[in-house]
Design a protein around this motif. Structure first.
Motif, PDB file in Angstrom:
ATOM      1  N   UNK A   1       8.352   2.072   7.110  1.00 44.36           N
ATOM      2  CA  UNK A   1       7.555   1.100   6.373  1.00 44.36           C
ATOM      3  C   UNK A   1       8.426   0.311   5.385  1.00 44.36           C
TER       4      UNK A   1
ATOM      5  N   UNK B   1      -2.607  -1.757   8.961  1.00 46.48           N
ATOM      6  CA  UNK B   1      -3.232  -2.581   7.931  1.00 46.48           C
ATOM      7  C   UNK B   1      -2.214  -3.575   7.382  1.00 46.48           C
TER       8      UNK B   1
ATOM      9  N   UNK C   1      -2.015   3.931  10.847  1.00 48.35           N
ATOM     10  CA  UNK C   1      -3.073   3.101  10.266  1.00 48.35           C
ATOM     11  C   UNK C   1      -2.560   2.272   9.092  1.00 48.35           C
ATOM     12  N   UNK C   2      -1.703   2.863   8.289  1.00 51.77           N
ATOM     13  CA  UNK C   2      -1.114   2.092   7.182  1.00 51.77           C
ATOM     14  C   UNK C   2      -0.313   0.927   7.746  1.00 51.77           C
TER      15      UNK C   2
ATOM     16  N   UNK D   1       0.798  -1.218   0.000  1.00 50.09           N
ATOM     17  CA  UNK D   1       0.000   0.000   0.000  1.00 50.09           C
ATOM     18  C   UNK D   1       0.828   1.263   0.000  1.00 50.09           C
ATOM     19  N   UNK D   2       2.022   1.173  -0.568  1.00 47.65           N
ATOM     20  CA  UNK D   2       2.855   2.375  -0.659  1.00 47.65           C
ATOM     21  C   UNK D   2       3.060   2.728  -2.116  1.00 47.65           C
TER      22      UNK D   2
ATOM     23  N   UNK E   1       7.991   6.729   6.128  1.00 46.02           N
ATOM     24  CA  UNK E   1       8.125   5.894   4.938  1.00 46.02           C
ATOM     25  C   UNK E   1       9.322   4.966   5.095  1.00 46.02           C
TER      26      UNK E   1
ATOM     27  N   UNK F   1      -0.234   7.340   9.259  1.00 47.26           N
ATOM     28  CA  UNK F   1       0.852   6.409   8.977  1.00 47.26           C
ATOM     29  C   UNK F   1       0.743   5.173   9.855  1.00 47.26           C
TER      30      UNK F   1
END
Lengths: 333, 504
Positions: free
Chosen positions: B151, B185, B181-182, B132-133, B148, B179
């Motif tokens: 992640x 997920x 939340x990302x 999802x990036x 980022x 972020x």
């Protein structure tokens, strides 16, 4: 909501200033400007450009090795001594012991590599600063060359003089020497290794952050030791190339040459803190230094010390440039 | 889920660093497809446990079983080969390399020893998209914000080594809400794929949002393992702090001396990564206590007020106008004194004598060129040794030779001699014995009664309650509540406030 898009949030100008290739481009531009100016002033002939390589081939080879080390954030002060020692060892083996030239060359390369690897081990396993570890190398190899002989040994081997005088034609009256070809080949191999092999990427990773590299599961120990071994190998090779250039071994050859190599690497845009830089930059760095030499000697009225002065000024400028880029870099994190 | 075999089982793990027991006989188990919170205050042993698990530290005693087989993890590299990957709080990637390189470093696709850059980049692009990036994988990692980078570190950790165990050591501390939340997920997706995730976070909300099970450590020991649904927040905070609420002594009665004029007022003062913007009034004659878990931002708050860190938002007002606290020298000049929590490393200079230690701050305030006359020094030092009852009462004794309580008094004397208007005490009673503790508390109460404004930081709620007129409660680096001390304010209530984040 679960997609996060991010672009490097930098303006075009900021992006340019932060581009890691910028210092190399600056060096290239500097070289071209100097060359154009020199060419105009002293009406360079076609051989001047290849001569920059021919007359500095040993320094190119040494600078390639230094680039590997500096990319990891280390330093190698033993380069000049290893160059001197390699020449002496070759002369001793060929002239005194009558070892075949090829075998003697292999022995020299092996000894240089081994010396580098040992310094690498000292640096990695005993956590000795690279500066100190390679300083011991500097003294050790210089001392060893003097132990081999206090006088220069000239090498009258016909193969050596044939190789030294062999001209690789480039069309017209322009030529390269064998040494220059070796230097170019070394640069080419180094580019491939640094950018297309896992080892090469590890060199950059260790230079970027040794701690991260370790936690990413990379073999940091092997990488660091190999890097010093590469530098040792390059120094020995530079020693051999220097013998071709000068056709003798002298215990005092290559004194201070490590500093020229390091200067070339820095002028070529490699950060002394490691992690960024290019071998091609180092090649350009050597060419810039060579060009300074050529211009000063063509000028005729200036003493040769002006070479050092210009080198110093250039170094200063490039270190300041690195500071500016480095400051930009750290501003974001 | 409970029926399946744990993918990882650590039993009786002990680890000692020169004379400090970081872990003693800790058990830890991890099931596939669960998100397991590892909890504890700073210094409880979480990081040590993780470093043992990832092969950074060798364990002194205990056993690690992975899929029922006993293993001895020797290095981070080895851990990765075994399928244990870690993402640390600090992004441990190389900012000078590209996103794609960072993901595949050490695992690049090669042909004949040469890296296939095109397919490496394609693979990286695909992976990043799967998480999802949307990134330019050929840009240097350092050009992206920390979130980022974090992640990307997870992408690397998970994908590269086909991890079965993923350890996330405070990955959210530098992320904002979206972020996080990302990240969550991504974590849920991995969980469905059967990856076992160890999640370390100081943010209780996040624990309750994402985790299935938790293991709590305190002082290097295992306190308990619970399903998240079975232990509420108060219970969790209690387990982390380690106080049984039943056994508390009665609170001392508060004499309430009249509280005077404001000494310092902070408005929206904050520092990114240190403490969220807060408002705070400090008045003369008032003791304001700061309560909160270790790492909740207590010290960070104090350091801002002292100018030891510079604030990046808000303002500070003192009588006579706003003040820019650019550094400790400004704060000292305005009558603020700060006794650091780390008195050995940051405050007391053990090689100097008691006298030299005491006059240090005063001399600094005067400037080094204006030396204090010796008679004046002797007189002042003698007075404070008497008032604070420093023992031995010899001004020429080496400060390092004094007991903890007396060292603390020397530090206090150092600051009192400058006649401050605001005294910040960070953990003044930690590591000193009960008698000395009571003495220091008495001193603080006395100083406040004389009109000094005191900011009192302590991990011991009881102490904060006993001394403070007002209590500021901190959580997750935010000042979440201000309570006026009174009979209705109890340790229970403070713990609830910490647990609920001030919304209760």
């Amino acid at each position: 909501m679960t997609t996060l898009s991010a672009s490097p949030a930098v303006s075009a100008a900021g992006r340019l200033l932060r581009d890691r290739r910028l210092p190399v481009v600056v060096t290239l531009a500097l070289f071209l400007v100097m060359y154009a100016w020199g060419g105009y002033r002293y009406s360079f002939d076609a051989q001047v450009a290849p001569n920059l390589l021919v007359n500095n081939c040993y320094l190119v080879v040494a600078a390639v090795g230094a680039t590997f080390v500096i990319l990891t954030g280390g330093i190698d002060l033993s380069i000049g001594s290893v160059i001197g020692f390699s020449g002496m060892l070759l002369a001793q083996l060929v002239v005194v012991e009558h070892v075949p030239l090829a075998v003697a060359s292999l022995i020299v390369l092996f000894v240089g590599t081994l010396g580098g690897a040992l310094m690498g081990c000292m640096i990695h396993f005993y956590k000795v600063q690279p500066f100190i570890a390679t300083l011991t190398g500097l003294f050790l190899f210089r001392g060893l060359s003097l132990v081999l002989s206090k006088q220069a040994i000239s090498i009258n081997e016909p193969t050596v003089s044939n190789l030294a005088q062999y001209h690789i034609p480039l069309g017209g009256d322009v030529f390269l020497s064998v040494g220059a070809a070796v230097a170019l080949l070394t640069v080419l191999v180094a580019v491939v290794v640094l950018h297309f092999s896992r080892f090469g990427r590890r060199v950059y990773a260790v230079g970027g952050s040794e701690q991260s590299a370790l936690l990413m599961g990379l073999p940091v120990a092997r990488t660091k030791i190999t890097v010093y071994a590469v530098s040792g190998f390059c120094s020995a090779l530079a020693g051999l190339v220097f013998v071709l250039y000068i056709q003798s071994g002298d215990p005092l050859h290559g004194v201070g040459m490590e500093l020229d190599a390091i200067a070339a690497v820095v002028i070529g845009g490699t950060l002394l803190t490691g992690g960024t830089g290019y071998v091609l930059g180092s090649l350009l760095g050597v060419l810039v230094l060579g060009l300074i030499k050529t211009i000063i000697s063509d000028e005729g009225t200036l003493s040769s010390w002006w070479i050092k002065i210009f080198t110093g000024v250039l170094l200063l400028l490039f270190i300041l440039l690195q500071r500016v880029i480095g400051a930009r870099g750290s501003a974001r994190s | 889920m409970a029926e399946t075999q744990p993918v990882l089982r650590m039993t009786g793990i002990s680890k000692e660093f020169t004379a400090v027991r970081a872990l003693s006989e800790v058990d830890f188990r991890l099931y596939p497809g669960e998100i397991h919170a590892l909890l504890g205050e700073n210094g409880a042993g979480k990081s040590t446990l993780i470093k043992v698990l990832t092969g950074v530290y060798d364990l002194d005693a205990g056993a690690v079983e992975l899929n029922g087989e006993q293993v001895r993890i020797t290095s981070p590299h080895h851990a990765q080969q075994l399928g244990i990957s870690t993402v640390y709080q600090e992004v441990n990637l190389c900012p000078n390399l590209t996103v794609a390189e960072n993901i595949f470093l050490g695992r690049e696709q090669t042909a004949g020893g040469l890296i296939k850059w095109r397919s490496t980049r394609t693979a990286a692009r695909r992976l990043v998209a799967k998480f999802g990036l949307d990134l330019d994988v050929s840009a240097p990692l350092g050009e992206y914000p920390l979130a980022i980078q974090q992640l990307v570190a997870i992408v690397r950790a998970v994908e590269g080594s086909s991890a079965r165990v993923l350890i996330l050591d405070e990955p959210t501390s530098s992320l904002d809400r979206d972020e996080v939340q990302v990240l969550f997920s991504v974590m849920r997706r991995l969980k469905e794929e059967g990856v076992a995730i160890v999640f370390v976070s100081h943010f209780l909300d996040q624990i309750y949002e994402i985790c299935d099970r938790m293991t709590i450590l305190r002082n290097g020991r295992l306190v308990g393992e619970h399903l998240v649904s079975e232990l509420d927040r108060v219970g969790l905070v209690r387990a982390m702090i380690g106080k049984e609420l039943g056994g508390l002594e009665e609170l001392a009665e508060h004499d309430r001396p009249p509280i005077g004029d404001p000494v310092l007022r902070a408005e929206g003062l904050g520092r990114k990564g240190g403490i969220a913007p807060f408002d705070l009034d400090l008045r003369s004659g008032e003791v304001v206590g700061l309560a909160g878990l270790l790492g909740s931002g207590r010290t960070e708050l104090a350091r801002l007020l002292f100018g030891a860190d510079t604030a990046d938002s808000g303002r500070v007002e003192m009588p006579g106008g706003p003040v820019a606290l650019r550094g400790p020298h400004v704060a000292i000049g305005r009558g603020i004194a700060f006794c650091s929590e780390n008195r050995r490393a940051e405050g007391l200079i053990p090689e100097l004598t008691v006298r030299e230690n005491i006059i240090l701050a005063m001399q600094a305030a005067r400037g080094w060129t204006r030396r204090l006359p010796r008679e004046k020094v002797d007189e002042l030092v003698a007075r404070y040794i008497r008032v604070l009852d420093i023992r031995p009462g010899d001004p020429e004794a080496k400060a390092g030779a004094l007991s903890g309580g007396n060292q603390q008094k020397v530090l206090l004397a150092r600051w009192l001699i400058t006649e401050p208007k605001l005294l910040i005490l960070d953990e003044p009673t930690r590591g000193i014995d009960v008698g000395a503790k009571a003495e220091i508390q008495k001193l603080v109460a006395g100083l406040a009664a004389e009109g000094l404004s005191v900011l009192y930081i302590s991990a011991e709620l009881e102490e904060v309650l006993r001394l403070s007129h007002t209590i500021g409660v901190l959580r997750d680096r935010t000042l979440v509540a201000r309570l006026d001390n009174g009979p209705d304010v109890t340790e229970e209530r403070i713990m609830e406030t910490i647990a609920s984040g001030g919304h209760a």
